[in-house]
Structures are given as structure tokens and as C-alpha cells.
Design an enzyme around this catalytic site. Structure first.
Site, PDB file in Angstrom:
ATOM      1  N   GLY A 208       0.814  -1.217   0.000  1.00 22.72           N
ATOM      2  CA  GLY A 208       0.000   0.000   0.000  1.00 22.72           C
ATOM      3  C   GLY A 208       0.841   1.257   0.000  1.00 22.72           C
ATOM      4  O   GLY A 208       0.496   2.252  -0.645  1.00 22.72           O
ATOM      5  N   TRP A 211       2.426   1.605  -3.493  1.00 24.96           N
ATOM      6  CA  TRP A 211       1.441   1.978  -4.506  1.00 24.96           C
ATOM      7  C   TRP A 211       1.372   3.496  -4.660  1.00 24.96           C
ATOM      8  O   TRP A 211       1.147   4.009  -5.760  1.00 24.96           O
ATOM      9  CB  TRP A 211       0.067   1.420  -4.122  1.00 24.96           C
ATOM     10  CG  TRP A 211      -1.039   1.906  -5.012  1.00 24.96           C
ATOM     11  CD1 TRP A 211      -1.327   1.493  -6.277  1.00 24.96           C
ATOM     12  CD2 TRP A 211      -2.001   2.930  -4.705  1.00 24.96           C
ATOM     13  NE1 TRP A 211      -2.406   2.176  -6.775  1.00 24.96           N
ATOM     14  CE2 TRP A 211      -2.840   3.064  -5.838  1.00 24.96           C
ATOM     15  CE3 TRP A 211      -2.238   3.727  -3.585  1.00 24.96           C
ATOM     16  CZ2 TRP A 211      -3.893   3.966  -5.876  1.00 24.96           C
ATOM     17  CZ3 TRP A 211      -3.287   4.628  -3.627  1.00 24.96           C
ATOM     18  CH2 TRP A 211      -4.099   4.738  -4.758  1.00 24.96           C
ATOM     19  N   HIS A 212       1.592   4.215  -3.560  1.00 30.57           N
ATOM     20  CA  HIS A 212       1.543   5.670  -3.621  1.00 30.57           C
ATOM     21  C   HIS A 212       2.759   6.266  -4.322  1.00 30.57           C
ATOM     22  O   HIS A 212       2.721   7.409  -4.776  1.00 30.57           O
ATOM     23  CB  HIS A 212       1.438   6.259  -2.210  1.00 30.57           C
ATOM     24  CG  HIS A 212       0.113   6.048  -1.563  1.00 30.57           C
ATOM     25  ND1 HIS A 212      -0.186   4.925  -0.821  1.00 30.57           N
ATOM     26  CD2 HIS A 212      -1.014   6.809  -1.560  1.00 30.57           C
ATOM     27  CE1 HIS A 212      -1.435   5.015  -0.375  1.00 30.57           C
ATOM     28  NE2 HIS A 212      -1.959   6.135  -0.812  1.00 30.57           N
ATOM     29  N   GLY A 213       3.844   5.528  -4.397  1.00 25.91           N
ATOM     30  CA  GLY A 213       5.033   6.035  -5.066  1.00 25.91           C
ATOM     31  C   GLY A 213       6.261   5.223  -4.692  1.00 25.91           C
ATOM     32  O   GLY A 213       6.350   4.679  -3.595  1.00 25.91           O
TER      33      GLY A 213
END
Length: 353
Positions: A208, A211-213
Site C-alpha cells: 500500500g 502503490w503511492h510512489g
């Protein structure tokens, strides 16, 4: 390693679009999807959610596309959707962007942060992120509702959470659902043993975060939440009663501190803020007196997050009325005036992810 970047141009919202396709493909592979190409194409291109979510699931959306009720004009949905959209837009341009300038100053401009400035910086970003992302979600849900399509709820007053599990039931709810159904459960969930469950939880939060970067800050943020979630799962087995105020203080401060790694462009920047919040760079009481209005705004909107009704509650009208339409128009006009006054582009934070 010195590896040349490909300099690829990726479309906005590629991560949200990709997760939606993953859910569809996995369910197709498992034989649980029956649909027509037209409905699939509409599901993929339904524009309100494409840029920043929520992450929709085909079983929630496709039956609505076939429903006759969705094809009939519904005044209540139109008015409710307009109100929800208006609230979301004002959240973004009137509140989130205000806190954005204060957060950017602390993270990117100032080299040394005193106690008061550091707390203003971290709290400003926590409020910016909340009103920015929840504001967009309100706009997406409101736009969709005008077309008689109900998209899943993505926020449920997350800063009211009293523990880490409660927080993730309230924050970015569709991402939590995706990670649970398509990562945590396939890894074995809690069906194997306690150690394997902890590893699965930790893996989910690492994924998670990434996934944001692809940055170390996101990795640290995900790891901290994974450790907190696994630790809480063990501690809740003991009958330890804690006053709600104490539980909320611990939870919110944990969220506020971990957002620092989420926002900071480097570890040095994150440590600068944390050092200031600990008081190692002085108290900075002169800044408190000089920026009293800014600190007042932070306190006011923290109270809004903690005690106020959320957007879904505010827009939950049973009977459309002229008053509701008038309120929506006033909110829209106010937002437009603010955008004109700023005379600059207003970008959503989650465009970056």
C-alpha cells in the site's frame, strides 16, 4: 546504480485505473464475471472516478448500468449530487489549498523549524491531505450521483478513529478493500498461523505504501502502519480499557507523525520536522504570536474533523428543496471566486499517485 530513466509519459490516474482492471481480470479468471462488452467499456471509462478514485468494483457498478431506475431522471439524486459536489469543491479550493501553502513552507522552504512551526507544518499537511482527497471523492461521488450511479463510500470521518484498525476502515476505504480482497486474503489472511498473519499484514501495508510512489518515505509510512496494525491485533486480545480521549490522542498523533514521511521529499526533510516537533530547535513562541490566525484556523478545522458531520451526512437529504439548491449554488460561487482570486492552478494531491 546508474540506470537511465525511460522518461515515459504516464496518464493521470494510471494507478487507480490499473487497480480497477486488476480486480476485473482476477474475477474473470475465477469465473465470477458475466457481462457485455458495452457494460465493461462503460465500467472502464466512467469518468468521475478515473483520476483519483474511489477504486470501484465491477459488481458494485455493472448492475447499476443495467438498471432501468438508473436511466430515469431523479431529482433527489441530482440535488444531492450537486450538494455533495459543491461541498467537495469548497473543501479543495477553500480549505485544502489554504493549508497547502503552510505545509509547503515548512517542508520545502524553511531549513529550521521551531516547536510551533513544526507542529503547524505537520498539522497543516494532515488537514490538507484530508480535505484534498476527501474533497475530490465528494466531487466524484456527487458527479456520479447526478447520473443516478452510486459509487462506494471512500471516507468516513477517519480522524475520529480510536485505533489503527478503525482508521483503515474509515480512510481510503476502497483501497483497503482492494488490498484485503486481492492481496491479504490470497496471501493466506489469518488462516495459517499468527506469525504468517503478521507477515501478511505487514506485506499489505508495504505494498500500500509503494502503490503511492516508489520512494523511501512511502515505504517507511507503510511499514509504520503495518507494525502498528499488527501490534494492535495482539494488544486487543488483552482487556485493557482506555478512555476514548486518550485513545484518540494516541491514534491521531500517530497518524499525524506518519504523514510526515508520506509528505517529506527526503529523510532529512522528515527529520527536520520531527526534530522541530520535539522542541530541539527552540519553542518559537514569537511565531505563535505572529501567526495566531493560522494556528486558529488549524484548531477550528481540527474540531470540524473530530466533531463535525462528514460530507455524506451533510448531503443526506430526504426531500430536495430550493434551499438545498441555493446552498449548493452559493458553495459553487464561493469556490469559483476563491479560484479566481488565487489566479493559479489547483492540483489534487492524489494526482501524484
Amino acid at each position: 546504480m546508474d540506470i537511465a530513466l525511460l522518461s515515459l509519459i504516464l496518464p493521470l490516474g494510471i494507478s487507480f485505473f490499473t487497480l480497477t482492471q486488476i480486480t476485473f481480470l482476477v474475477d474473470c479468471y475465477e469465473g465470477s464475471v458475466k457481462t457485455s462488452f458495452v457494460n465493461y467499456f462503460l465500467f472502464v471509462t466512467f469518468f468521475p472516478h478515473l483520476i483519483m478514485g474511489p477504486i470501484i468494483h465491477h459488481k458494485d457498478m455493472m448492475p447499476q448500468f443495467d438498471s432501468l431506475r438508473a436511466k430515469i431522471f431523479n431529482k433527489q439524486n441530482l440535488v444531492k449530487g450537486l450538494l455533495l459536489f459543491s461541498i467537495g469543491l469548497l473543501k479543495k479550493v477553500g480549505i485544502a489549498d489554504m493549508f497547502s501553502s503552510w505545509a509547503n513552507y515548512g517542508f520545502d522552504t524553511t531549513t529550521i523549524l521551531t516547536l510551533t512551526l513544526a507542529w503547524k507544518t505537520s498539522l497543516s499537511y494532515s488537514l490538507q491531505l484530508y480535505f484534498d482527497f476527501s474533497g475530490y471523492t465528494d466531487m466524484a461521488l456527487g458527479t456520479s450521483l447526478m447520473f443516478n450511479i452510486h459509487m462506494p463510500l471512500n471516507f468516513d470521518s477517519p480522524y475520529k478513529a480510536l485505533n489503527i484498525q478503525d482508521f483503515w476502515r474509515r480512510w481510503h476505504m476502497t483501497l483497503s478493500r482492494f488490498l484485503r480482497d486481492y492481496v491479504y486474503i490470497p496471501l493466506g489472511g489469518n488462516r495459517i498461523c499468527r506469525l504468517r498473519t503478521d507477515i501478511n499484514v505487514f506485506a499489505v501495508f508495504i505494498i500500500g505504501g509503494l502503490w503511492h510512489g516508489a520512494g523511501w518515505g512511502f515505504l517507511v509510512w507503510g511499514a509504520l502502519h503495518g507494525l502498528a496494525y499488527a501490534t494492535y491485533s495482539h494488544l486487543k486480545k488483552f482487556t485493557i480499557k482506555m478512555p476514548a480521549v486518550v485513545a484518540w490522542c494516541i491514534m491521531f498523533n500517530f497518524i499525524n507523525i506518519t504523514w510526515i514521511f508520506f509528505r517529506a521529499k527526503s529523510f532529512e526533510s522528515a527529520l527536520k520536522v520531527l526534530r522541530g516537533m520535539s522542541g530541539f530547535a527552540g519553542l518559537g513562541l514569537e511565531f505563535l504570536r505572529a501567526d495566531i490566525l493560522q494556528y486558529g484556523a488549524i484548531i477550528i478545522f481540527l474540531f470540524v474533523c473530530f466533531f463535525g458531520k462528514n460530507s455524506m451526512e451533510l448531503s443526506n437529504i430526504k426531500t430536495p428543496s430550493f434551499k438545498t439548491v441555493l446552498i449548493s449554488i452559493c458553495l459553487l460561487i464561493t469556490s469559483v471566486i476563491i479560484m479566481i482570486e488565487k489566479n493559479m492552478a489547483s492540483e489534487f494531491l492524489y494526482f501524484n499517485f
